[in-house]
Design an enzyme around this catalytic site. Structure first.
Site, PDB file in Angstrom:
ATOM      1  CB  SER A   1     -10.496  45.386 -12.800  1.00 26.13           C
ATOM      2  OG  SER A   1      -9.988  44.693 -11.727  1.00 26.13           O
TER       3      SER A   1
ATOM      4  CG  ASP B   1     -13.584  39.092 -13.676  1.00 26.24           C
ATOM      5  OD1 ASP B   1     -14.207  39.303 -12.624  1.00 26.24           O
ATOM      6  OD2 ASP B   1     -12.862  39.938 -14.221  1.00 26.24           O
TER       7      ASP B   1
ATOM      8  CG  HIS C   1     -14.692  42.600 -11.190  1.00 28.67           C
ATOM      9  ND1 HIS C   1     -13.778  41.878 -11.923  1.00 28.67           N
ATOM     10  CD2 HIS C   1     -14.031  43.679 -10.741  1.00 28.67           C
ATOM     11  CE1 HIS C   1     -12.609  42.511 -11.889  1.00 28.67           C
ATOM     12  NE2 HIS C   1     -12.740  43.609 -11.181  1.00 28.67           N
TER      13      HIS C   1
END
Ligand SMILES: *[C@@H]1O[C@H](CO)[C@@H](O)[C@H](O)[C@H]1NC(C)=O
Ligand SMILES: *[C@@H]1O[C@H](CO)[C@@H](O)[C@H](O)[C@H]1NC(C)=O
Ligand SMILES: *[C@@H]1O[C@H](CO)[C@@H](O)[C@H](O)[C@H]1NC(C)=O
Ligand SMILES: *[C@@H]1O[C@H](CO)[C@@H](O)[C@H](O)[C@H]1NC(C)=O
Ligand SMILES: *[C@@H]1O[C@H](CO)[C@@H](O)[C@H](O)[C@H]1NC(C)=O
Ligand SMILES: *[C@@H]1O[C@H](CO)[C@@H](O)[C@H](O)[C@H]1NC(C)=O
Length: 557
Positions: free
Chosen positions: A539, A149, A220
């Site tokens: 996600s 990520d 994220h």
């Protein structure tokens, strides 16, 4: 004479064109992932890495008709050990052609840009702490989850390692130093941190990497990795929404972050290097919230790399993508990985509108700011399309009726924001209302039936007033779970015969850790910051699938 000049000009133009063309051809390099047949490696080489360097050196020499090993040495980006037999390199078209005739060459694919897909969910999944899958798998104890990520914010409370046992000796990972990152930031919870950007840099040698380390500058990766394995953090919330103890799906599991998604871009060469390293390090699970769109399986390096991971008994969880609701929008339709779709939870965030006649009405809201409990005059402005009219209103709550046309809610939202006032009430049927709920000004969204009650109240009173209370968390929403409209649908482009996605997990408004210096929302013109953020997307669903993987593992052992 004139004919001669024309002819000379013609030849001149043709020659210049050729020179220009050759120049372009020579100059334009691209990244390739190259499969090699290691059984063709001459005995003189001690390992595949030196063989690849030598191969690239001779390829470069042939295509340039010059020998300059330093150029060819810099062409090699990564040597891969597990995901494929081969390497990645930056090659001109001539070099690629020459490479195709080299001993051991099998095939090659061009590097591609990868698409990054964007406290209560546990009870909701039926994983309660007394019985069932959770205690059996000891909350993920000693399972190592590799997350590919945007990096992590290691100081987050969700990475606190209180009560964690020592890192198992089988772990071969590392906590690499880099910009604002060193090994003392890892612990028994966050046990690995590595970063991969050689492919990105090979695409543009002039690029400036804003954070050359595993530190997360986007949020994220901090969110997905703590959704998987964040430890218990008391009194967590998103500006008062979703208050309670935050925790990941497997709070006793360990996290290893492999940063391969950068603010500056994301490429397959870096991602498969991350997968390659995760296999070497010894992860049990790989979670990836990213994918390639519209690629055949045999040309999809991520599909090929995950196959190698599966062969090593690593459970791979990937996200379906956020391109729904149209069919065939899904990525990661690879048969051997779990492809996760995003569903809703039985939870909503909202506000309560309290009318002067003591009738209270609940609506959706995620306004992050503070709001007074004072009563204000409330006025109905129909479709809120007349900006002149709106600008005349002062110190009031404005009610707008969405006429239900394309973009009408968006237009109303913008008109109200520009006019500025105490607060707004939007009456709407729009399916995209969630997008507006995180409004930078106080706003509440009502369904038609409740909106009618409000309008009736306003019309039947000479001096109508109301107050609003924000930061409400409403549980027990039915029906749930529902498939979200944005979650990508199958069938898979590359493998339509395999039913995909495999499972659905909560992906709507998931609360997890967030870097405190990355803005989470806006209140009027000001950016606001928080340690926990609510995000929606496949996600967010992908890491939740880990709940199932630890169950699988405990069933096997
Ligand atoms: C690692 O970084 C932290 C925080 O930036 C700092 O306090 C610490 O001294 C550093 N440790 C080493 C060994 O450099
Ligand atoms: C990199 O920067 C140099 C100097 O600023 C410039 O001459 C060159 O064209 C740039 N290269 C690329 C690929 O942008
Ligand atoms: C990033 O860090 C690595 C390892 O510390 C270093 O080798 C590399 O040159 C750095 N790259 C950039 C662009 O600063
Ligand atoms: C809201 O109030 C809390 C508590 O007083 C404060 O910490 C926070 O900064 C306020 N939020 C905003 C956006 O002003
Ligand atoms: C907006 O309202 C004003 C009166 O305040 C009126 O003069 C004007 O025509 C209206 N504009 C539109 C587009 O309806
Ligand atoms: C919203 O839906 C209700 C019930 O389906 C319908 O009666 C109403 O007219 C709709 N409103 C708009 C603005 O589309």
């Amino acid at each position: 004479m004139a004919a001669d000049i024309t002819k000379n000009l013609y030849v001149y133009c043709w020659v210049s064109f050729c020179v220009l063309f050759m120049f372009i051809k020579l100059a334009k390099s691209d990244n390739y992932i190259v499969h090699m047949d290691i059984s063709a490696m001459p005995k003189a080489f001690s390992n595949q890495h030196t063989w690849y360097l030598a191969t690239l050196s001779s390829v470069s020499a042939k295509s340039k008709a010059e020998t300059n090993p330093t150029i060819s040495f810099s062409k090699l980006i990564y040597t891969y050990n597990h995901v494929i037999q081969g390497f990645s390199a930056s090659l001109t078209p001539a070099e690629l052609e020459s490479l195709k005739n080299s001993p051991g060459y099998v095939s090659s694919v061009k590097d591609r840009v990868v698409k990054v897909d964007t406290t209560h969910s546990f009870e909701f999944l039926g994983l309660n702490s007394g019985t069932g899958a959770w205690p059996v798998s000891s909350f993920g104890k000693d399972v190592i989850v590799g997350v590919i990520d945007t990096g992590v914010w290691p100081e987050s409370e969700s990475f606190n390692d209180n009560g964690m046992s020592d890192v198992p000796s089988r772990w071969k990972g590392e906590c690499e130093s880099g910009t604002q990152f060193n090994s003392s930031l890892c612990n028994k919870k966050l046990i690995g941190a590595r970063f991969f950007n050689k492919g990105l840099i090979a695409h543009n040698s002039n690029i400036t990497i804003s954070m050359n380390s595993t530190r997360d500058t986007e949020g994220h990766g901090t969110h997905t990795s703590t959704t998987v394995a964040g430890t218990y953090v008391k009194d967590a919330s998103y500006f008062g929404y979703a208050p309670g103890t935050a925790r990941g799906m497997a709070p006793m599991a360990r996290v290893a972050m492999y940063k391969a998604l950068w603010e500056e871009g994301a490429y397959t060469t870096d991602i498969i290097a991350a997968i390659d390293q995760a296999i070497t390090d010894g992860v049990d699970v790989l979670s990836m919230s990213l994918g390639l769109d519209g690629v055949e399986l045999y040309e999809d390096p991520i599909a090929i790399a995950t196959f190698a991971a599966i062969e090593k008994n690593i459970f791979v969880s990937t996200s379906a993508g956020n391109e729904g609701p149209d069919v065939e929008t899904l990525h990661n339709g690879t048969p051997w990985v779990i492809t996760v779709a995003a569903g809703t939870m039985d939870r909503d965030f909202g506000a309560t509108l309290l009318l002067g006649n003591k009738v209270s009405i609940n609506g959706l809201a995620q306004y992050p700011g503070n709001f007074t409990s004072t009563e204000f005059p409330i006025v109905f402005m129909d479709t809120c399309s007349n900006k002149t009219e709106l600008s005349k209103i002062k110190q009031k709550i404005i009610v707008c009726q969405d006429p239900g046309k394309e973009d009408s809610l968006n237009d109303q939202f913008n008109n109200i924001q520009a006019a500025g006032n105490i607060a707004a009430v939007f009456i709407t049927n729009s399916s995209s209302v969630d997008v507006f709920a995180q409004s930078p000004f106080p706003a509440i969204f009502l369904v038609q039936k409740d909106g009618d009650t409000v309008v009736d109240f306003i019309k039947s009173n000479t001096d109508p007033k109301a107050s609003i209370v924000f930061k409400k968390t409403i549980l027990g929403i039915k029906p749930s779970p529902r498939v979200t409209s944005y979650t990508s649908r199958g069938p898979s482009y590359s493998c339509p015969l395999v039913l995909k996605p495999d499972i659905m997990a909560p992906g709507d408004s998931v609360l997890a850790a967030w870097p405190p210096n990355v803005a989470a929302a806006r209140v009027n013109q000001d950016l606001v910051f928080t340690n926990f953020n609510l995000l929606s997307g496949t996600s967010m669903a992908c890491p939740q699938c880990f709940g199932y993987s630890s169950t699988f593992k405990s069933c096997l052992s």
